[in-house]
Write a protein that holds these residues in place. Structure first.
Motif, PDB file in Angstrom:
ATOM      1  N   VAL A  17      28.096 -25.501 -56.388  1.00  0.00           N
ATOM      2  CA  VAL A  17      27.765 -26.272 -55.197  1.00  0.00           C
ATOM      3  C   VAL A  17      29.044 -26.387 -54.384  1.00  0.00           C
ATOM      4  O   VAL A  17      30.028 -26.974 -54.846  1.00  0.00           O
ATOM      5  CB  VAL A  17      27.206 -27.666 -55.552  1.00  0.00           C
ATOM      6  CG1 VAL A  17      26.909 -28.450 -54.288  1.00  0.00           C
ATOM      7  CG2 VAL A  17      25.967 -27.534 -56.419  1.00  0.00           C
ATOM      8  N   ASP A  18      29.038 -25.788 -53.211  1.00  0.00           N
ATOM      9  CA  ASP A  18      30.218 -25.743 -52.345  1.00  0.00           C
ATOM     10  C   ASP A  18      31.463 -25.265 -53.095  1.00  0.00           C
ATOM     11  O   ASP A  18      32.544 -25.813 -52.961  1.00  0.00           O
ATOM     12  CB  ASP A  18      30.463 -27.099 -51.702  1.00  0.00           C
ATOM     13  CG  ASP A  18      29.451 -27.407 -50.615  1.00  0.00           C
ATOM     14  OD1 ASP A  18      28.802 -26.468 -50.127  1.00  0.00           O
ATOM     15  OD2 ASP A  18      29.303 -28.583 -50.251  1.00  0.00           O
ATOM     16  N   GLY A  19      31.283 -24.225 -53.925  1.00  0.00           N
ATOM     17  CA  GLY A  19      32.405 -23.607 -54.621  1.00  0.00           C
ATOM     18  C   GLY A  19      32.824 -24.253 -55.924  1.00  0.00           C
ATOM     19  O   GLY A  19      33.735 -23.780 -56.586  1.00  0.00           O
ATOM     20  N   ARG A  20      32.156 -25.324 -56.315  1.00  0.00           N
ATOM     21  CA  ARG A  20      32.511 -26.018 -57.562  1.00  0.00           C
ATOM     22  C   ARG A  20      31.385 -25.864 -58.571  1.00  0.00           C
ATOM     23  O   ARG A  20      30.219 -26.044 -58.240  1.00  0.00           O
ATOM     24  CB  ARG A  20      32.760 -27.494 -57.307  1.00  0.00           C
ATOM     25  CG  ARG A  20      33.956 -27.740 -56.427  1.00  0.00           C
ATOM     26  CD  ARG A  20      34.146 -29.219 -56.226  1.00  0.00           C
ATOM     27  NE  ARG A  20      35.250 -29.468 -55.341  1.00  0.00           N
ATOM     28  CZ  ARG A  20      36.419 -29.931 -55.756  1.00  0.00           C
ATOM     29  NH1 ARG A  20      36.611 -30.197 -57.022  1.00  0.00           N
ATOM     30  NH2 ARG A  20      37.379 -30.141 -54.886  1.00  0.00           N
ATOM     31  N   LEU A  21      31.740 -25.561 -59.804  1.00  0.00           N
ATOM     32  CA  LEU A  21      30.737 -25.418 -60.856  1.00  0.00           C
ATOM     33  C   LEU A  21      30.199 -26.782 -61.234  1.00  0.00           C
ATOM     34  O   LEU A  21      30.961 -27.722 -61.457  1.00  0.00           O
ATOM     35  CB  LEU A  21      31.353 -24.744 -62.084  1.00  0.00           C
ATOM     36  CG  LEU A  21      31.823 -23.318 -61.865  1.00  0.00           C
ATOM     37  CD1 LEU A  21      32.491 -22.798 -63.126  1.00  0.00           C
ATOM     38  CD2 LEU A  21      30.692 -22.420 -61.467  1.00  0.00           C
ATOM     39  N   LYS A  22      28.878 -26.888 -61.292  1.00  0.00           N
ATOM     40  CA  LYS A  22      28.253 -28.181 -61.544  1.00  0.00           C
ATOM     41  C   LYS A  22      27.404 -28.230 -62.804  1.00  0.00           C
ATOM     42  O   LYS A  22      27.344 -29.249 -63.459  1.00  0.00           O
ATOM     43  CB  LYS A  22      27.384 -28.599 -60.352  1.00  0.00           C
ATOM     44  CG  LYS A  22      28.167 -28.824 -59.089  1.00  0.00           C
ATOM     45  CD  LYS A  22      29.105 -29.984 -59.247  1.00  0.00           C
ATOM     46  CE  LYS A  22      29.846 -30.274 -57.956  1.00  0.00           C
ATOM     47  NZ  LYS A  22      30.745 -31.392 -58.079  1.00  0.00           N
ATOM     48  N   ALA A  23      26.700 -27.164 -63.137  1.00  0.00           N
ATOM     49  CA  ALA A  23      25.802 -27.191 -64.291  1.00  0.00           C
ATOM     50  C   ALA A  23      25.693 -25.797 -64.877  1.00  0.00           C
ATOM     51  O   ALA A  23      25.898 -24.809 -64.183  1.00  0.00           O
ATOM     52  CB  ALA A  23      24.429 -27.704 -63.887  1.00  0.00           C
ATOM     53  N   GLU A  24      25.362 -25.740 -66.149  1.00  0.00           N
ATOM     54  CA  GLU A  24      25.245 -24.474 -66.854  1.00  0.00           C
ATOM     55  C   GLU A  24      23.847 -24.347 -67.438  1.00  0.00           C
ATOM     56  O   GLU A  24      23.298 -25.320 -67.950  1.00  0.00           O
ATOM     57  CB  GLU A  24      26.289 -24.459 -67.969  1.00  0.00           C
ATOM     58  CG  GLU A  24      26.652 -23.099 -68.466  1.00  0.00           C
ATOM     59  CD  GLU A  24      27.839 -23.186 -69.390  1.00  0.00           C
ATOM     60  OE1 GLU A  24      27.639 -23.477 -70.575  1.00  0.00           O
ATOM     61  OE2 GLU A  24      28.965 -22.984 -68.905  1.00  0.00           O
ATOM     62  N   PHE A  25      23.278 -23.149 -67.359  1.00  0.00           N
ATOM     63  CA  PHE A  25      21.929 -22.881 -67.849  1.00  0.00           C
ATOM     64  C   PHE A  25      21.951 -21.675 -68.774  1.00  0.00           C
ATOM     65  O   PHE A  25      22.748 -20.759 -68.594  1.00  0.00           O
ATOM     66  CB  PHE A  25      20.982 -22.601 -66.678  1.00  0.00           C
ATOM     67  CG  PHE A  25      20.749 -23.775 -65.788  1.00  0.00           C
ATOM     68  CD1 PHE A  25      19.638 -24.576 -65.964  1.00  0.00           C
ATOM     69  CD2 PHE A  25      21.634 -24.087 -64.771  1.00  0.00           C
ATOM     70  CE1 PHE A  25      19.415 -25.667 -65.142  1.00  0.00           C
ATOM     71  CE2 PHE A  25      21.422 -25.169 -63.940  1.00  0.00           C
ATOM     72  CZ  PHE A  25      20.308 -25.966 -64.137  1.00  0.00           C
ATOM     73  N   ALA A  26      21.031 -21.646 -69.724  1.00  0.00           N
ATOM     74  CA  ALA A  26      20.940 -20.532 -70.661  1.00  0.00           C
ATOM     75  C   ALA A  26      20.197 -19.343 -70.059  1.00  0.00           C
ATOM     76  O   ALA A  26      20.473 -18.201 -70.408  1.00  0.00           O
ATOM     77  CB  ALA A  26      20.255 -20.977 -71.948  1.00  0.00           C
ATOM     78  N   THR A  27      19.254 -19.605 -69.144  1.00  0.00           N
ATOM     79  CA  THR A  27      18.435 -18.534 -68.582  1.00  0.00           C
ATOM     80  C   THR A  27      18.554 -18.483 -67.064  1.00  0.00           C
ATOM     81  O   THR A  27      18.852 -19.490 -66.412  1.00  0.00           O
ATOM     82  CB  THR A  27      16.948 -18.725 -68.931  1.00  0.00           C
ATOM     83  OG1 THR A  27      16.479 -19.913 -68.288  1.00  0.00           O
ATOM     84  CG2 THR A  27      16.729 -18.817 -70.439  1.00  0.00           C
ATOM     85  N   ALA A  28      18.279 -17.302 -66.523  1.00  0.00           N
ATOM     86  CA  ALA A  28      18.301 -17.128 -65.070  1.00  0.00           C
ATOM     87  C   ALA A  28      17.190 -17.936 -64.408  1.00  0.00           C
ATOM     88  O   ALA A  28      17.391 -18.521 -63.342  1.00  0.00           O
ATOM     89  CB  ALA A  28      18.163 -15.652 -64.714  1.00  0.00           C
ATOM     90  N   ASP A  29      16.012 -17.979 -65.039  1.00  0.00           N
ATOM     91  CA  ASP A  29      14.899 -18.746 -64.475  1.00  0.00           C
ATOM     92  C   ASP A  29      15.228 -20.231 -64.401  1.00  0.00           C
ATOM     93  O   ASP A  29      14.902 -20.898 -63.416  1.00  0.00           O
ATOM     94  CB  ASP A  29      13.627 -18.536 -65.292  1.00  0.00           C
ATOM     95  CG  ASP A  29      13.066 -17.130 -65.133  1.00  0.00           C
ATOM     96  OD1 ASP A  29      13.383 -16.479 -64.107  1.00  0.00           O
ATOM     97  OD2 ASP A  29      12.324 -16.693 -66.013  1.00  0.00           O
ATOM     98  N   GLY A  30      15.862 -20.757 -65.421  1.00  0.00           N
ATOM     99  CA  GLY A  30      16.263 -22.163 -65.419  1.00  0.00           C
ATOM    100  C   GLY A  30      17.275 -22.445 -64.326  1.00  0.00           C
ATOM    101  O   GLY A  30      17.203 -23.462 -63.633  1.00  0.00           O
ATOM    102  N   ALA A  31      18.223 -21.536 -64.153  1.00  0.00           N
ATOM    103  CA  ALA A  31      19.241 -21.710 -63.116  1.00  0.00           C
ATOM    104  C   ALA A  31      18.614 -21.651 -61.726  1.00  0.00           C
ATOM    105  O   ALA A  31      18.959 -22.452 -60.855  1.00  0.00           O
ATOM    106  CB  ALA A  31      20.313 -20.635 -63.260  1.00  0.00           C
TER     107      ALA A  31
END
Length: 62
Positions: A17-31
């Motif tokens: 979000v605006d160049g900063r990592l905010k959350a991590e997901f295991a799958t592409a669909d979840g992301a």
């Protein structure tokens, strides 16, 4: 969602979000689902999905 992300991971997908990592997901669909939800709430924010395996970013648009 796996966890909050503060640095780039070697696996999975992260939301930027605006160049900063905010959350991590295991799958592409979840992301993608998480990114679209954020984009609906915050239209002016730049939201991208980072794929750790290919080291690429995908811009999220509604």
């Amino acid at each position: 969602m796996l966890a909050a992300a503060h640095q780039q991971s070697d696996f999975g997908y992260s939301l930027e979000v605006d160049g900063r990592l905010k959350a991590e997901f295991a799958t592409a669909d979840g992301a993608r689902a998480g990114a679209k939800e954020l984009k609906k709430r915050f239209l002016l924010q730049q939201i991208r999905i980072y794929d750790a395996q290919t080291k690429t970013r995908e811009e999220v648009h509604l």
